[in-house]
Design a protein around this motif. Structure first.
Motif, mmCIF file in Angstrom:
data_model
loop_
_atom_site.group_PDB
_atom_site.id
_atom_site.type_symbol
_atom_site.label_atom_id
_atom_site.label_comp_id
_atom_site.label_asym_id
_atom_site.label_seq_id
_atom_site.Cartn_x
_atom_site.Cartn_y
_atom_site.Cartn_z
ATOM 1 N N CYS A 108 -1.379 -1.139 -4.195
ATOM 2 C CA CYS A 108 -2.590 -0.336 -4.021
ATOM 3 C C CYS A 108 -2.142 1.060 -3.599
ATOM 4 N N SER A 120 0.858 -1.183 0.000
ATOM 5 C CA SER A 120 0.000 0.000 0.000
ATOM 6 C C SER A 120 0.893 1.232 0.000
ATOM 7 N N CYS A 162 -6.804 -0.169 1.323
ATOM 8 C CA CYS A 162 -5.763 -0.858 0.547
ATOM 9 C C CYS A 162 -5.363 -2.170 1.219
ATOM 10 N N SER A 196 -7.441 3.820 -3.799
ATOM 11 C CA SER A 196 -8.481 3.668 -2.774
ATOM 12 C C SER A 196 -8.611 4.921 -1.918
#
Length: 133
Positions: free
Chosen positions: A114, A34, A94, A88
């Protein structure tokens, strides 16, 4: 191989092996994690890492749309397009998406980062608008 694992999710979806934009296995090896893309440098780096031949497929999702985000990632991978950027609404979303993706497809999890931007959470407007950041 990679395609046999991906095809189990969407057996009727074509793979575009002859497409000049077939990018599966051709992107830089950015860590699948992430990433906060707040700030121009972080966003530019993410776009550079995920783009292929000047193209980047961006889709956004929130916590309620995690299944749709996983579906999009798996379908794009099966079609042969790895140059996508899931965006996101926060780190927690994420992380939740990546945990569910790990259960669905370990190889996709290993190569699907992500992205989120934490900067909007620090804007003073939230107090005026009544939102909670």
């Amino acid at each position: 191989g990679i395609m046999s694992r991906v095809e189990r999710h969407f057996p009727l979806l074509p793979t575009f092996l002859n497409s000049s934009y077939y990018s599966l296995g051709k992107l830089s090896s950015a860590p699948a994690a992430s990433h906060d893309v707040s700030g121009e440098a972080a966003l530019a780096a993410a776009v550079h890492e995920r783009s292929f031949k000047g193209e980047l497929i961006v889709f956004s999702f929130n916590f309620c749309a995690i299944p749709e985000a996983i579906n999009a990632a798996l379908m794009l991978r099966q079609a042969g397009f790895a140059h996508f950027m899931p965006l996101s609404d926060g780190r927690a979303t994420c992380e939740a998406m990546r945990q569910q993706l790990a259960r669905a497809d370990a190889e996709a999890h290993a190569s699907t980062p992500c992205y989120f931007a934490s900067a909007p959470n620090s804007l003073g407007g939230w107090a005026s608008w009544g939102g909670s950041a």
